[in-house]
Every structure is written in C-alpha cells, then in structure tokens.
Design a protein around this motif. Structure first.
Motif, mmCIF file in Angstrom:
data_model
loop_
_atom_site.group_PDB
_atom_site.id
_atom_site.type_symbol
_atom_site.label_atom_id
_atom_site.label_comp_id
_atom_site.label_asym_id
_atom_site.label_seq_id
_atom_site.Cartn_x
_atom_site.Cartn_y
_atom_site.Cartn_z
ATOM 1 N N GLY A 22 0.796 -1.225 0.000
ATOM 2 C CA GLY A 22 0.000 0.000 0.000
ATOM 3 C C GLY A 22 0.829 1.276 0.000
ATOM 4 O O GLY A 22 0.279 2.380 0.059
ATOM 5 N N GLY A 24 2.404 2.351 -2.449
ATOM 6 C CA GLY A 24 2.227 2.954 -3.780
ATOM 7 C C GLY A 24 3.183 2.425 -4.832
ATOM 8 O O GLY A 24 3.305 3.013 -5.904
ATOM 9 N N LYS A 25 3.831 1.300 -4.544
ATOM 10 C CA LYS A 25 4.845 0.769 -5.473
ATOM 11 C C LYS A 25 4.276 0.511 -6.876
ATOM 12 O O LYS A 25 4.831 0.969 -7.863
ATOM 13 C CB LYS A 25 5.423 -0.559 -4.957
ATOM 14 N N SER A 26 3.169 -0.251 -6.937
ATOM 15 C CA SER A 26 2.660 -0.661 -8.250
ATOM 16 C C SER A 26 2.180 0.535 -9.057
ATOM 17 O O SER A 26 2.551 0.699 -10.225
ATOM 18 C CB SER A 26 1.502 -1.660 -8.114
ATOM 19 N N SER A 27 1.364 1.386 -8.423
ATOM 20 C CA SER A 27 0.804 2.495 -9.199
ATOM 21 C C SER A 27 1.887 3.501 -9.578
ATOM 22 O O SER A 27 1.888 4.009 -10.705
ATOM 23 C CB SER A 27 -0.354 3.152 -8.448
ATOM 24 N N ARG A 170 -5.874 0.853 0.662
ATOM 25 C CA ARG A 170 -6.284 -0.517 0.314
ATOM 26 C C ARG A 170 -7.796 -0.688 0.453
ATOM 27 O O ARG A 170 -8.435 -1.331 -0.377
ATOM 28 C CB ARG A 170 -5.606 -1.532 1.250
ATOM 29 N N TYR A 215 0.861 12.877 0.008
ATOM 30 C CA TYR A 215 1.111 13.269 -1.386
ATOM 31 C C TYR A 215 0.186 12.482 -2.303
ATOM 32 O O TYR A 215 -0.082 11.303 -2.052
ATOM 33 C CB TYR A 215 2.573 13.003 -1.782
HETATM 34 N N1 LIG Z 1 0.470 8.729 -3.188
HETATM 35 C C1 LIG Z 1 -0.723 8.161 -3.177
HETATM 36 N N2 LIG Z 1 -1.785 8.806 -2.665
HETATM 37 C C2 LIG Z 1 -2.983 8.218 -2.605
HETATM 38 N N3 LIG Z 1 -3.264 6.965 -3.057
HETATM 39 C C3 LIG Z 1 -2.257 6.289 -3.583
HETATM 40 C C4 LIG Z 1 -0.931 6.824 -3.654
HETATM 41 N N4 LIG Z 1 -0.132 5.889 -4.203
HETATM 42 C C5 LIG Z 1 -0.915 4.824 -4.452
HETATM 43 N N5 LIG Z 1 -2.188 5.061 -4.100
HETATM 44 C C6 LIG Z 1 -3.326 4.144 -4.185
HETATM 45 O O1 LIG Z 1 -3.180 3.223 -3.132
HETATM 46 C C7 LIG Z 1 -3.544 1.927 -3.543
HETATM 47 C C8 LIG Z 1 -2.380 0.960 -3.295
HETATM 48 O O2 LIG Z 1 -1.302 1.347 -4.125
HETATM 49 P P1 LIG Z 1 -0.345 0.280 -4.806
HETATM 50 O O3 LIG Z 1 0.395 1.004 -5.877
HETATM 51 O O4 LIG Z 1 -1.100 -0.954 -5.189
HETATM 52 O O5 LIG Z 1 0.633 -0.059 -3.580
HETATM 53 P P2 LIG Z 1 1.654 -1.261 -3.399
HETATM 54 O O6 LIG Z 1 2.020 -1.759 -4.762
HETATM 55 O O7 LIG Z 1 2.819 -0.645 -2.666
HETATM 56 O O8 LIG Z 1 0.959 -2.286 -2.569
HETATM 57 C C9 LIG Z 1 -3.946 2.038 -5.014
HETATM 58 O O9 LIG Z 1 -5.354 2.105 -5.097
HETATM 59 C C10 LIG Z 1 -3.317 3.335 -5.462
HETATM 60 O O10 LIG Z 1 -4.037 3.972 -6.483
#
Ligand SMILES: Nc1ncnc2c1ncn2[C@@H]1O[C@H](COP(=O)(O)OP(=O)(O)O)[C@@H](O)[C@H]1O
Ligand SMILES: Nc1ccn([C@H]2C[C@H](O)[C@@H](COP(=O)(O)OP(=O)(O)O)O2)c(=O)n1
Length: 239
Positions: A22, A24-27, A170, A215
């Motif tokens: 959570g 934000g790695k993937s996004s 999440r 952020y």
């Molecule tokens: N900086 C951010 N602010 C708010 N929401 C975010 C941010 N980065 C990611 N998200 C959201 O949080 C959720 C989890 O992000 P994700 O990229 O899957 O994290 P991870 O890969 O680290 O588990 C997704 O729905 C994404 O859109």
C-alpha cells in the motif's frame, strides 16, 4: 552481463522500488514506466502467481519442503507493458485470481521458502537483463529489488506511507468499509515479510526514501519520473 552489474550494456536504465504493502509501489511504478517509456515488472505478482498455483494443486503451503519440491513446475509469464501488465501461469490468465484473499493470506509463507526465491529471482534477473539489452530499461518493484534482485540499479527507491494511509488506500481500492480489519491484515503481512530469514523487506542506505503520506499519486509519479530522467542522462552519457 547480469542483473548484478550492467557493465558494457546498452543505455537501458533499471529502476528498483521496494516498500511495504500500500505504499504505492505498483501504481507509481506503472506511472513512471509509462511516462519514461520503460517496461514494468511487478515481482509481487510472481510470488502471488506461484502461491496460487500451489494452492490450486493442493500443495500444503505451510510445509516449506512440499513447496520447494514443486517450485519449478508452474510456467509463469509476465507481460511487462505498463499500460496493461499481464500475468499468466501455464498459459492461463490469473491476474484477477492472484489478488484473492485466499492467495493474499498465504503468499508471505510461500515467499519465505528459499527455493521459491531462488527460482523467481533468477527469472526476474533474466527479464531485467533482456529489458536493458534490447529496450529503454525497466521499473521493477517488490520487497527485495534494491537489496537482492538488482542492487546495482540506476535508481533505488524505498516507498513508505503511514500504516493508516496504506490501510485506507487498500480499503478504498477494495471498496471495503472495514479499515481496521484491512490494517490488521496489512500489519500481519508487513511483519511476516520483514522478519523472514531469506531476503526480508529492508531499507538500504543507498535507496532514496519517499514517504508518500499526504502526497497524491500524481505528485509521487512526477518526483520519481524527474529523478529517472536525470539519472538516465548519465546512463546515456557513459554508454
Ligand atoms: N500517493 C498516493 N496517494 C494516494 N493513493 C495512492 C498513492 N499511491 C498509491 N495510491 C493508491 O493506493 C492503492 C495501493 O497502491 P499500490 O500502488 O497498489 O501499492 P503497493 O504496490 O505498494 O501495494 C492504489 O489504489 C493506489 O491507487
Ligand atoms: N520481491 C518480492 C515481492 C513480493 N513478495 C511477497 C511478499 C508480499 O506480501 C507478497 C505480495 O506482494 P505484492 O507486491 O503483490 O503485495 P501488495 O501489492 O503489497 O499487496 O509477495 C516478496 O517476498 N518479494
């Protein structure tokens, strides 16, 4: 050439991103890869895919020996287009199934088996080498990318966010009201992934830490894409 060092290579860059669930790695990785014209590799999806296969085959995933015995059987293929990443096992698309609670609850146990990591790290390094050889490069995200898979990556990032922010993201994503239960599950997985004996999630001194709490995703992508663009100029200049 190998993923440990990139001497004598073409100009492809390697961007390594680690962090807890959570953060934000993937996004972020997908956004940066799209912006910079790079491939994208979600290594967590590979651990999820192998876990899904084991569960479907009725392998006792609480027994590391049983898991180790079957580790080379599934054929895992990762589509690395950041606009539409794919994951298939034995030619079957498993993108949706690997996100189930069933898999999420067991993936940390399977990921802790050394033979699983040996196999998947070797697969990941081959994909990285191919992207560096033949393309612009790749963004790779997971838990041990900056430490084990690609310690000599051109850009190394450790993404964090408060536990509350991660649980709330999440919950929004999964459209669940129960943020407390989501947070408890996330903390359990953090603990398992950070305390296992093989390649635990750790932050290295040479990785840039980005706390994404407060952020927006767009802001984080901007910062990381700028960093990649700067580093890329040096990579192009020296190759
Ligand atoms: N900086 C951010 N602010 C708010 N929401 C975010 C941010 N980065 C990611 N998200 C959201 O949080 C959720 C989890 O992000 P994700 O990229 O899957 O994290 P991870 O890969 O680290 O588990 C997704 O729905 C994404 O859109
Ligand atoms: N490089 C990696 C990537 C993931 N893992 C393991 C540990 C994680 O709990 C699971 C799932 O990873 P994934 O990135 O899909 O997890 P989340 O997106 O944070 O829910 O895989 C790992 O051990 N090493």
């Amino acid at each position: 050439m190998s993923a440990h060092g990139y001497q004598g290579r073409k100009a492809g860059v390697v961007v390594a991103i680690d962090g807890p669930s959570g953060s934000g790695k993937s996004s972020t990785s997908r956004g940066v890869a799209q912006r910079c014209g790079l491939e994208y590799l979600d290594t967590g999806a590979m651990y999820r895919a192998i876990t899904h296969w084991m569960l479907e085959q009725d392998v006792d995933v609480s027994d590391p020996n049983a898991v180790a015995q079957h580790v080379h059987r599934p054929r895992i293929a990762m589509g690395r287009d950041p606009q539409m990443p794919t994951v298939s096992v034995d030619d079957r698309d498993v993108a949706a199934e690997i996100r189930s609670e069933w898999v999420t609850g067991q993936v940390s146990a399977v990921s802790a088996v050394p033979e699983v990591r040996q196999r998947l790290v070797a697969d990941q390094r081959s994909l990285i080498d191919a992207a560096v050889e033949s393309g612009n490069g790749i963004v790779v995200e997971g838990r041990d990318i900056t430490t084990v898979v690609a310690p000599h990556a051109d850009v190394k990032l450790y993404l964090t966010a408060s536990t509350q922010a991660r649980a709330s993201r999440r919950s929004d994503e999964r459209q669940t009201e129960d943020v407390a239960a989501t947070q408890a599950a996330l903390e359990r997985r953090d603990r398992l992934d950070s305390t296992r004996s093989t390649s635990p999630l750790t932050q290295t001194e040479d990785a840039v830490e980005l706390d994404t709490t407060g952020y927006t995703l767009a802001e984080v992508i901007d910062v990381v894409a700028d960093l990649v663009a700067q580093v890329r100029q040096h990579v192009v200049a020296r190759s």
